[in-house]
Design a protein around this motif. Structure first.
Motif, PDB file in Angstrom:
ATOM      1  N   ARG A  63     -14.989 -16.260 -72.941  1.00 35.63           N
ATOM      2  CA  ARG A  63     -13.552 -16.523 -72.943  1.00 35.63           C
ATOM      3  C   ARG A  63     -13.289 -17.910 -72.378  1.00 35.63           C
ATOM      4  NH1 ARG A  63     -11.341 -12.880 -67.837  1.00 35.63           N
ATOM      5  NH2 ARG A  63     -10.385 -14.714 -66.953  1.00 35.63           N
ATOM      6  N   ASN A  64     -12.131 -18.459 -72.693  1.00 34.31           N
ATOM      7  CA  ASN A  64     -11.746 -19.754 -72.152  1.00 34.31           C
ATOM      8  C   ASN A  64     -11.509 -19.630 -70.654  1.00 34.31           C
ATOM      9  OD1 ASN A  64     -11.816 -20.686 -74.775  1.00 34.31           O
ATOM     10  ND2 ASN A  64      -9.613 -20.589 -75.055  1.00 34.31           N
ATOM     11  N   LEU A  65     -11.911 -20.647 -69.907  1.00 41.56           N
ATOM     12  CA  LEU A  65     -11.794 -20.617 -68.451  1.00 41.56           C
ATOM     13  C   LEU A  65     -10.974 -21.797 -67.944  1.00 41.56           C
ATOM     14  CD1 LEU A  65     -15.549 -19.984 -67.583  1.00 41.56           C
ATOM     15  CD2 LEU A  65     -13.739 -18.276 -67.642  1.00 41.56           C
ATOM     16  N   THR A  66     -10.163 -21.537 -66.926  1.00 46.30           N
ATOM     17  CA  THR A  66      -9.417 -22.589 -66.237  1.00 46.30           C
ATOM     18  C   THR A  66      -9.721 -22.483 -64.745  1.00 46.30           C
ATOM     19  OG1 THR A  66      -7.441 -21.281 -65.763  1.00 46.30           O
ATOM     20  CG2 THR A  66      -7.546 -22.380 -67.933  1.00 46.30           C
ATOM     21  N   ILE A  67      -9.088 -23.335 -63.967  1.00 43.42           N
ATOM     22  CA  ILE A  67      -9.259 -23.282 -62.524  1.00 43.42           C
ATOM     23  C   ILE A  67      -8.822 -21.925 -61.972  1.00 43.42           C
ATOM     24  CG2 ILE A  67      -7.012 -24.321 -62.001  1.00 43.42           C
ATOM     25  CD1 ILE A  67     -10.305 -24.926 -60.075  1.00 43.42           C
ATOM     26  N   GLN A  68      -7.845 -21.298 -62.609  1.00 42.84           N
ATOM     27  CA  GLN A  68      -7.387 -19.972 -62.166  1.00 42.84           C
ATOM     28  C   GLN A  68      -8.532 -18.961 -62.226  1.00 42.84           C
ATOM     29  OE1 GLN A  68      -4.256 -19.408 -60.935  1.00 42.84           O
ATOM     30  NE2 GLN A  68      -5.071 -17.452 -60.292  1.00 42.84           N
ATOM     31  N   ASP A  69      -9.387 -19.087 -63.229  1.00 48.66           N
ATOM     32  CA  ASP A  69     -10.528 -18.182 -63.337  1.00 48.66           C
ATOM     33  C   ASP A  69     -11.522 -18.395 -62.202  1.00 48.66           C
ATOM     34  OD1 ASP A  69     -10.007 -16.679 -65.859  1.00 48.66           O
ATOM     35  OD2 ASP A  69      -9.934 -18.732 -66.639  1.00 48.66           O
TER      36      ASP A  69
ATOM     37  N   ALA B 222     -12.737 -15.588 -59.776  1.00 49.84           N
ATOM     38  CA  ALA B 222     -14.171 -15.342 -59.616  1.00 49.84           C
ATOM     39  C   ALA B 222     -14.568 -15.322 -58.144  1.00 49.84           C
ATOM     40  CB  ALA B 222     -14.980 -16.387 -60.383  1.00 49.84           C
ATOM     41  N   ILE B 223     -13.935 -16.143 -57.331  1.00 49.69           N
ATOM     42  CA  ILE B 223     -14.213 -16.127 -55.886  1.00 49.69           C
ATOM     43  C   ILE B 223     -13.874 -14.752 -55.331  1.00 49.69           C
ATOM     44  CG2 ILE B 223     -13.463 -17.020 -53.633  1.00 49.69           C
ATOM     45  CD1 ILE B 223     -13.035 -19.759 -55.083  1.00 49.69           C
ATOM     46  N   GLY B 224     -12.711 -14.230 -55.690  1.00 55.41           N
ATOM     47  CA  GLY B 224     -12.323 -12.890 -55.233  1.00 55.41           C
ATOM     48  C   GLY B 224     -13.245 -11.816 -55.760  1.00 55.41           C
ATOM     49  N   ALA B 225     -13.616 -11.916 -57.043  1.00 51.33           N
ATOM     50  CA  ALA B 225     -14.512 -10.914 -57.642  1.00 51.33           C
ATOM     51  C   ALA B 225     -15.880 -10.942 -56.977  1.00 51.33           C
ATOM     52  CB  ALA B 225     -14.642 -11.158 -59.152  1.00 51.33           C
ATOM     53  N   TYR B 226     -16.383 -12.138 -56.674  1.00 53.59           N
ATOM     54  CA  TYR B 226     -17.693 -12.245 -56.006  1.00 53.59           C
ATOM     55  C   TYR B 226     -17.621 -11.678 -54.584  1.00 53.59           C
ATOM     56  CZ  TYR B 226     -21.794 -14.133 -53.728  1.00 53.59           C
ATOM     57  OH  TYR B 226     -22.953 -14.257 -53.004  1.00 53.59           O
ATOM     58  N   ASN B 227     -16.577 -12.042 -53.851  1.00 54.94           N
ATOM     59  CA  ASN B 227     -16.426 -11.541 -52.484  1.00 54.94           C
ATOM     60  C   ASN B 227     -16.240 -10.031 -52.433  1.00 54.94           C
ATOM     61  OD1 ASN B 227     -16.766 -14.034 -51.253  1.00 54.94           O
ATOM     62  ND2 ASN B 227     -14.583 -14.524 -51.329  1.00 54.94           N
ATOM     63  N   ALA B 228     -15.677  -9.455 -53.501  1.00 52.60           N
ATOM     64  CA  ALA B 228     -15.487  -8.004 -53.581  1.00 52.60           C
ATOM     65  C   ALA B 228     -16.721  -7.297 -54.139  1.00 52.60           C
ATOM     66  CB  ALA B 228     -14.269  -7.687 -54.444  1.00 52.60           C
ATOM     67  N   GLY B 229     -17.766  -8.049 -54.484  1.00 55.89           N
ATOM     68  CA  GLY B 229     -18.989  -7.457 -55.016  1.00 55.89           C
ATOM     69  C   GLY B 229     -18.890  -7.023 -56.468  1.00 55.89           C
ATOM     70  N   LYS B 230     -17.903  -7.523 -57.208  1.00 60.97           N
ATOM     71  CA  LYS B 230     -17.706  -7.125 -58.602  1.00 60.97           C
ATOM     72  C   LYS B 230     -18.495  -7.967 -59.595  1.00 60.97           C
ATOM     73  CE  LYS B 230     -13.209  -5.103 -57.814  1.00 60.97           C
ATOM     74  NZ  LYS B 230     -11.800  -5.065 -58.162  1.00 60.97           N
ATOM     75  N   ILE B 231     -18.927  -9.177 -59.164  1.00 60.16           N
ATOM     76  CA  ILE B 231     -19.777 -10.007 -60.014  1.00 60.16           C
ATOM     77  C   ILE B 231     -20.920 -10.554 -59.160  1.00 60.16           C
ATOM     78  CG2 ILE B 231     -17.945 -10.647 -61.647  1.00 60.16           C
ATOM     79  CD1 ILE B 231     -17.823 -13.407 -60.279  1.00 60.16           C
TER      80      ILE B 231
ATOM     81  N   GLN C  38      -1.754 -25.172 -65.050  1.00 62.08           N
ATOM     82  CA  GLN C  38      -0.318 -25.304 -65.274  1.00 62.08           C
ATOM     83  C   GLN C  38       0.449 -25.227 -63.961  1.00 62.08           C
ATOM     84  OE1 GLN C  38       1.049 -26.220 -68.226  1.00 62.08           O
ATOM     85  NE2 GLN C  38      -1.072 -26.430 -68.829  1.00 62.08           N
ATOM     86  N   PHE C  39      -0.067 -25.960 -62.978  1.00 62.78           N
ATOM     87  CA  PHE C  39       0.561 -25.990 -61.678  1.00 62.78           C
ATOM     88  C   PHE C  39       1.484 -27.202 -61.591  1.00 62.78           C
ATOM     89  CE2 PHE C  39      -3.692 -23.949 -60.599  1.00 62.78           C
ATOM     90  CZ  PHE C  39      -3.202 -22.670 -60.719  1.00 62.78           C
ATOM     91  N   THR C  40       1.658 -27.740 -60.406  1.00 63.26           N
ATOM     92  CA  THR C  40       2.662 -28.765 -60.144  1.00 63.26           C
ATOM     93  C   THR C  40       2.522 -29.997 -61.031  1.00 63.26           C
ATOM     94  OG1 THR C  40       2.595 -28.005 -57.860  1.00 63.26           O
ATOM     95  CG2 THR C  40       3.793 -30.031 -58.287  1.00 63.26           C
ATOM     96  N   ALA C  41       1.326 -30.513 -61.225  1.00 60.15           N
ATOM     97  CA  ALA C  41       1.154 -31.753 -61.997  1.00 60.15           C
ATOM     98  C   ALA C  41       1.660 -31.597 -63.427  1.00 60.15           C
ATOM     99  CB  ALA C  41      -0.313 -32.184 -61.995  1.00 60.15           C
ATOM    100  N   ASN C  42       1.312 -30.526 -64.070  1.00 59.31           N
ATOM    101  CA  ASN C  42       1.747 -30.332 -65.452  1.00 59.31           C
ATOM    102  C   ASN C  42       3.257 -30.099 -65.538  1.00 59.31           C
ATOM    103  OD1 ASN C  42      -0.781 -30.617 -66.761  1.00 59.31           O
ATOM    104  ND2 ASN C  42      -1.362 -28.644 -65.922  1.00 59.31           N
TER     105      ASN C  42
END
Length: 161
Positions: free
Chosen positions: A103-109, A113-122, A144-148
């Motif tokens: 799937r397409n990935l952005t900074i949001q992913d 992923a940080i949360g998923a790794y810390n939760a032991g999901k990945i 699509q945060f402040t700069a955009n």
């Protein structure tokens, strides 16, 4: 640059500072992020006024440099334009398994992923795959945060193209 020369002008390229939130986040350095807008604007204005530029084209790409460059445009009484470098292209995971695969990935992913790794999901490998591929090149934050949002507003106001 070639267009300016072709029209008989002398282009001059100058740089300024920029604080990167992605590097300073969670550190003392983050305290300098928002106030850097004024320093960036002052430095560009100083160069333009001191060298008596006939016109100025600024290039911006984050939520500090976009308002800074438009502040400069408002301060100088010369023909000027702010160009936004644009949003970073999306990336894709190299691996073929896990919730972020194919799937397409952005900074949001990356944040997810940080949360998923810390939760032991990945796994660490899956996390690194997202981190290594989500932001594949130059450009402003793809979330699509402040700069955009600012870039869209300034284009609507006619201050950028």
């Amino acid at each position: 640059m070639q267009g300016i020369r072709a029209a008989g002008g002398t282009p001059i390229e100058v740089n300024t500072i920029s604080i990167t939130d992605g590097i300073t986040m969670g550190t003392e350095g983050m305290k300098g992020s928002l106030i850097s807008r004024e320093v960036v604007a002052d430095s560009v204005e100083l160069v333009a006024r001191s060298h008596m530029f006939d016109g100025i084209v600024t290039i911006s790409g984050c939520d500090k440099t976009i308002p800074a460059m438009t502040m400069v445009l408002g301060r100088l009484d010369i023909p000027s334009l702010m160009l936004y470098c644009g949003s970073i292209m999306f990336g894709r995971c190299a691996g073929s398994d896990g919730p972020f695969a194919n799937r397409n990935l952005t900074i949001q992913d990356v944040f997810e992923a940080i949360g998923a790794y810390n939760a032991g999901k990945i796994s660490l490998e899956q996390f690194m795959d997202v981190e290594d591929h989500a932001c594949p090149g130059a450009g402003a934050c793809g979330g699509q945060f402040t700069a955009n949002t600012m870039a869209t507003a300034y284009e609507m106001l006619g201050m950028s193209r």
